[in-house]
Motif scaffolding. Structure first.
Motif, PDB file in Angstrom:
ATOM      1  N   ALA A  98       0.842  -1.198   0.000  1.00 11.55           N
ATOM      2  CA  ALA A  98       0.000   0.000   0.000  1.00 11.55           C
ATOM      3  C   ALA A  98       0.870   1.238   0.000  1.00 11.55           C
ATOM      4  CB  ALA A  98      -0.920  -0.003   1.219  1.00 11.55           C
ATOM      5  N   SER A  99       0.469   2.217  -0.796  1.00 13.81           N
ATOM      6  CA  SER A  99       1.233   3.452  -0.917  1.00 13.81           C
ATOM      7  C   SER A  99       0.362   4.648  -0.538  1.00 13.81           C
ATOM      8  CB  SER A  99       1.718   3.634  -2.352  1.00 13.81           C
ATOM      9  OG  SER A  99       2.251   4.930  -2.542  1.00 13.81           O
ATOM     10  N   PRO A 100       0.942   5.652   0.139  1.00  9.44           N
ATOM     11  CA  PRO A 100       0.178   6.860   0.438  1.00  9.44           C
ATOM     12  C   PRO A 100      -0.083   7.710  -0.796  1.00  9.44           C
ATOM     13  CG  PRO A 100       2.438   7.110   1.149  1.00  9.44           C
ATOM     14  CD  PRO A 100       2.277   5.686   0.714  1.00  9.44           C
ATOM     15  N   ALA A 101       0.601   7.397  -1.881  1.00 11.97           N
ATOM     16  CA  ALA A 101       0.390   8.126  -3.123  1.00 11.97           C
ATOM     17  C   ALA A 101      -0.898   7.668  -3.797  1.00 11.97           C
ATOM     18  CB  ALA A 101       1.576   7.920  -4.062  1.00 11.97           C
ATOM     19  N   SER A 102      -1.343   8.449  -4.750  1.00 10.59           N
ATOM     20  CA  SER A 102      -2.556   8.078  -5.479  1.00 10.59           C
ATOM     21  C   SER A 102      -2.280   7.042  -6.560  1.00 10.59           C
ATOM     22  CB  SER A 102      -3.184   9.319  -6.117  1.00 10.59           C
ATOM     23  OG  SER A 102      -2.272   9.941  -7.005  1.00 10.59           O
ATOM     24  N   ARG A 103      -0.980   6.941  -6.931  1.00 14.94           N
ATOM     25  CA  ARG A 103      -0.601   6.001  -7.986  1.00 14.94           C
ATOM     26  C   ARG A 103       0.891   5.798  -7.918  1.00 14.94           C
ATOM     27  NH1 ARG A 103      -2.134   6.949 -14.396  1.00 14.94           N
ATOM     28  NH2 ARG A 103      -1.317   4.965 -15.201  1.00 14.94           N
ATOM     29  N   GLY A 104       1.398   4.587  -8.187  1.00 20.06           N
ATOM     30  CA  GLY A 104       2.836   4.380  -8.143  1.00 20.06           C
ATOM     31  C   GLY A 104       3.257   3.000  -8.564  1.00 20.06           C
ATOM     32  N   THR A 105       4.433   2.915  -9.164  1.00 20.53           N
ATOM     33  CA  THR A 105       4.967   1.640  -9.623  1.00 20.53           C
ATOM     34  C   THR A 105       6.302   1.284  -8.984  1.00 20.53           C
ATOM     35  OG1 THR A 105       6.085   2.664 -11.495  1.00 20.53           O
ATOM     36  CG2 THR A 105       3.826   1.919 -11.863  1.00 20.53           C
ATOM     37  N   GLU A 106       6.868   2.193  -8.213  1.00 19.53           N
ATOM     38  CA  GLU A 106       8.162   1.938  -7.605  1.00 19.53           C
ATOM     39  C   GLU A 106       7.997   1.484  -6.167  1.00 19.53           C
ATOM     40  OE1 GLU A 106      11.103   4.983  -8.252  1.00 19.53           O
ATOM     41  OE2 GLU A 106       9.988   5.738  -9.980  1.00 19.53           O
ATOM     42  N   SER A 107       8.753   0.469  -5.769  1.00 21.98           N
ATOM     43  CA  SER A 107       8.587  -0.101  -4.438  1.00 21.98           C
ATOM     44  C   SER A 107       8.870   0.912  -3.334  1.00 21.98           C
ATOM     45  CB  SER A 107       9.490  -1.322  -4.267  1.00 21.98           C
ATOM     46  OG  SER A 107      10.850  -0.970  -4.417  1.00 21.98           O
ATOM     47  N   ARG A 108       9.734   1.874  -3.599  1.00 15.87           N
ATOM     48  CA  ARG A 108      10.075   2.869  -2.573  1.00 15.87           C
ATOM     49  C   ARG A 108       8.893   3.767  -2.237  1.00 15.87           C
ATOM     50  NH1 ARG A 108      10.919   7.824  -4.915  1.00 15.87           N
ATOM     51  NH2 ARG A 108      11.236   7.846  -7.185  1.00 15.87           N
ATOM     52  N   MET A 109       7.869   3.751  -3.071  1.00 16.00           N
ATOM     53  CA  MET A 109       6.681   4.563  -2.832  1.00 16.00           C
ATOM     54  C   MET A 109       5.691   3.876  -1.891  1.00 16.00           C
ATOM     55  SD  MET A 109       6.029   5.844  -6.748  1.00 16.00           S
ATOM     56  CE  MET A 109       4.736   6.984  -6.265  1.00 16.00           C
ATOM     57  N   TYR A 110       5.959   2.620  -1.554  1.00 20.30           N
ATOM     58  CA  TYR A 110       5.025   1.828  -0.758  1.00 20.30           C
ATOM     59  C   TYR A 110       5.542   1.689   0.670  1.00 20.30           C
ATOM     60  CZ  TYR A 110       2.546   0.816  -5.021  1.00 20.30           C
ATOM     61  OH  TYR A 110       1.817   0.951  -6.177  1.00 20.30           O
ATOM     62  N   ASP A 111       4.659   1.936   1.636  1.00 17.06           N
ATOM     63  CA  ASP A 111       5.107   1.925   3.024  1.00 17.06           C
ATOM     64  C   ASP A 111       4.549   0.778   3.853  1.00 17.06           C
ATOM     65  OD1 ASP A 111       2.952   4.688   4.208  1.00 17.06           O
ATOM     66  OD2 ASP A 111       2.548   2.967   2.911  1.00 17.06           O
ATOM     67  N   PHE A 112       3.563   0.058   3.358  1.00 15.75           N
ATOM     68  CA  PHE A 112       3.051  -1.106   4.061  1.00 15.75           C
ATOM     69  C   PHE A 112       3.079  -2.315   3.124  1.00 15.75           C
ATOM     70  CE2 PHE A 112       1.946   0.881   7.918  1.00 15.75           C
ATOM     71  CZ  PHE A 112       1.430   2.130   7.636  1.00 15.75           C
ATOM     72  N   TRP A 113       3.557  -3.430   3.660  1.00 18.72           N
ATOM     73  CA  TRP A 113       3.741  -4.639   2.872  1.00 18.72           C
ATOM     74  C   TRP A 113       3.148  -5.845   3.592  1.00 18.72           C
ATOM     75  CZ3 TRP A 113       6.373  -4.723  -1.874  1.00 18.72           C
ATOM     76  CH2 TRP A 113       6.973  -3.513  -2.246  1.00 18.72           C
ATOM     77  N   GLY A 114       2.626  -6.775   2.802  1.00 19.05           N
ATOM     78  CA  GLY A 114       2.187  -8.037   3.352  1.00 19.05           C
ATOM     79  C   GLY A 114       3.345  -9.005   3.471  1.00 19.05           C
ATOM     80  N   GLN A 115       3.057 -10.188   3.974  1.00 24.80           N
ATOM     81  CA  GLN A 115       4.088 -11.205   4.176  1.00 24.80           C
ATOM     82  C   GLN A 115       4.366 -12.017   2.920  1.00 24.80           C
ATOM     83  OE1 GLN A 115       5.995 -11.632   7.082  1.00 24.80           O
ATOM     84  NE2 GLN A 115       5.072  -9.611   7.360  1.00 24.80           N
ATOM     85  N   GLY A 116       3.488 -11.950   1.959  1.00 25.98           N
ATOM     86  CA  GLY A 116       3.707 -12.635   0.700  1.00 25.98           C
ATOM     87  C   GLY A 116       2.994 -13.970   0.607  1.00 25.98           C
ATOM     88  N   THR A 117       2.741 -14.385  -0.613  1.00 23.95           N
ATOM     89  CA  THR A 117       2.150 -15.689  -0.886  1.00 23.95           C
ATOM     90  C   THR A 117       2.905 -16.332  -2.050  1.00 23.95           C
ATOM     91  OG1 THR A 117       0.064 -16.875  -1.345  1.00 23.95           O
ATOM     92  CG2 THR A 117       0.367 -14.761  -2.456  1.00 23.95           C
ATOM     93  N   GLN A 118       3.213 -17.606  -1.900  1.00 24.00           N
ATOM     94  CA  GLN A 118       4.027 -18.298  -2.898  1.00 24.00           C
ATOM     95  C   GLN A 118       3.179 -18.716  -4.098  1.00 24.00           C
ATOM     96  OE1 GLN A 118       7.520 -19.179  -2.885  1.00 24.00           O
ATOM     97  NE2 GLN A 118       7.034 -19.725  -5.010  1.00 24.00           N
ATOM     98  N   VAL A 119       3.679 -18.426  -5.267  1.00 24.00           N
ATOM     99  CA  VAL A 119       3.083 -18.893  -6.513  1.00 24.00           C
ATOM    100  C   VAL A 119       4.128 -19.729  -7.233  1.00 24.00           C
ATOM    101  CG1 VAL A 119       2.212 -18.238  -8.788  1.00 24.00           C
ATOM    102  CG2 VAL A 119       1.487 -16.968  -6.749  1.00 24.00           C
ATOM    103  N   THR A 120       3.786 -20.968  -7.533  1.00 20.95           N
ATOM    104  CA  THR A 120       4.702 -21.857  -8.233  1.00 20.95           C
ATOM    105  C   THR A 120       4.016 -22.379  -9.490  1.00 20.95           C
ATOM    106  OG1 THR A 120       5.719 -22.541  -6.154  1.00 20.95           O
ATOM    107  CG2 THR A 120       6.117 -23.930  -8.088  1.00 20.95           C
ATOM    108  N   VAL A 121       4.662 -22.162 -10.617  1.00 26.37           N
ATOM    109  CA  VAL A 121       4.110 -22.591 -11.903  1.00 26.37           C
ATOM    110  C   VAL A 121       5.005 -23.683 -12.461  1.00 26.37           C
ATOM    111  CG1 VAL A 121       3.336 -21.876 -14.181  1.00 26.37           C
ATOM    112  CG2 VAL A 121       3.252 -20.253 -12.269  1.00 26.37           C
ATOM    113  N   SER A 122       4.439 -24.849 -12.630  1.00 25.65           N
ATOM    114  CA  SER A 122       5.219 -25.981 -13.151  1.00 25.65           C
ATOM    115  C   SER A 122       5.090 -26.051 -14.670  1.00 25.65           C
ATOM    116  CB  SER A 122       4.727 -27.277 -12.526  1.00 25.65           C
ATOM    117  OG  SER A 122       3.377 -27.527 -12.885  1.00 25.65           O
ATOM    118  N   SER A 123       6.153 -26.551 -15.293  1.00 23.26           N
ATOM    119  CA  SER A 123       6.169 -26.621 -16.757  1.00 23.26           C
ATOM    120  C   SER A 123       5.614 -27.939 -17.253  1.00 23.26           C
ATOM    121  CB  SER A 123       7.587 -26.421 -17.269  1.00 23.26           C
ATOM    122  OG  SER A 123       8.441 -27.378 -16.705  1.00 23.26           O
TER     123      SER A 123
END
Length: 123
Positions: A98-123
């Protein structure tokens, strides 16, 4: 404070689909840009997709454009990432932010982060 919890990750075959969800709690995210980033083993975290706080503007990395769709439901304080036509190179831990900005693509603009979820794609 904003707490973010991702869900929906898992193992899928190439060509398949997954839908990630990011549920926010604490403070509302309705006035925040939201983004998805990912980090593969041995690689730096990279931008995947972002959506403005109104939902009217979206941005995607070239590698996912046309396959992934970001959306948000401010009433539910939730952001989604629909991932279609998945490829093995999409394998990574996916983070919601989540970013306090109205729009953004750079990670430095984001101040709150989740813990992540694993995505694995098999061939």
């Amino acid at each position: 404070q904003v707490q973010l919890v991702e869900s929906g990750g898992g193992l899928v075959q190439a060509g398949g689909s997954l839908r990630l969800s990011c549920a926010a709690s604490g403070r509302t995210i309705s006035r925040r840009a939201m983004g998805w980033f990912r980090q593969a083993p041995g690689k730096e975290r990279e931008f995947v997709a972002a959506i403005s706080w109104t939902g009217g503007s979206t941005d995607y990395s070239d590698s996912v454009k046309g396959r992934f769709t970001i959306s948000r439901d401010n009433a539910k304080n939730t952001v989604y990432l629909q991932m279609n036509r998945l490829k093995p190179e999409d394998t990574a831990v996916y983070y919601c932010a989540a970013s306090p900005a109205s729009r953004g693509t750079e990670s430095r603009m984001y101040d709150f982060w989740g813990q992540g979820t694993q995505v694995t794609v098999s061939s």
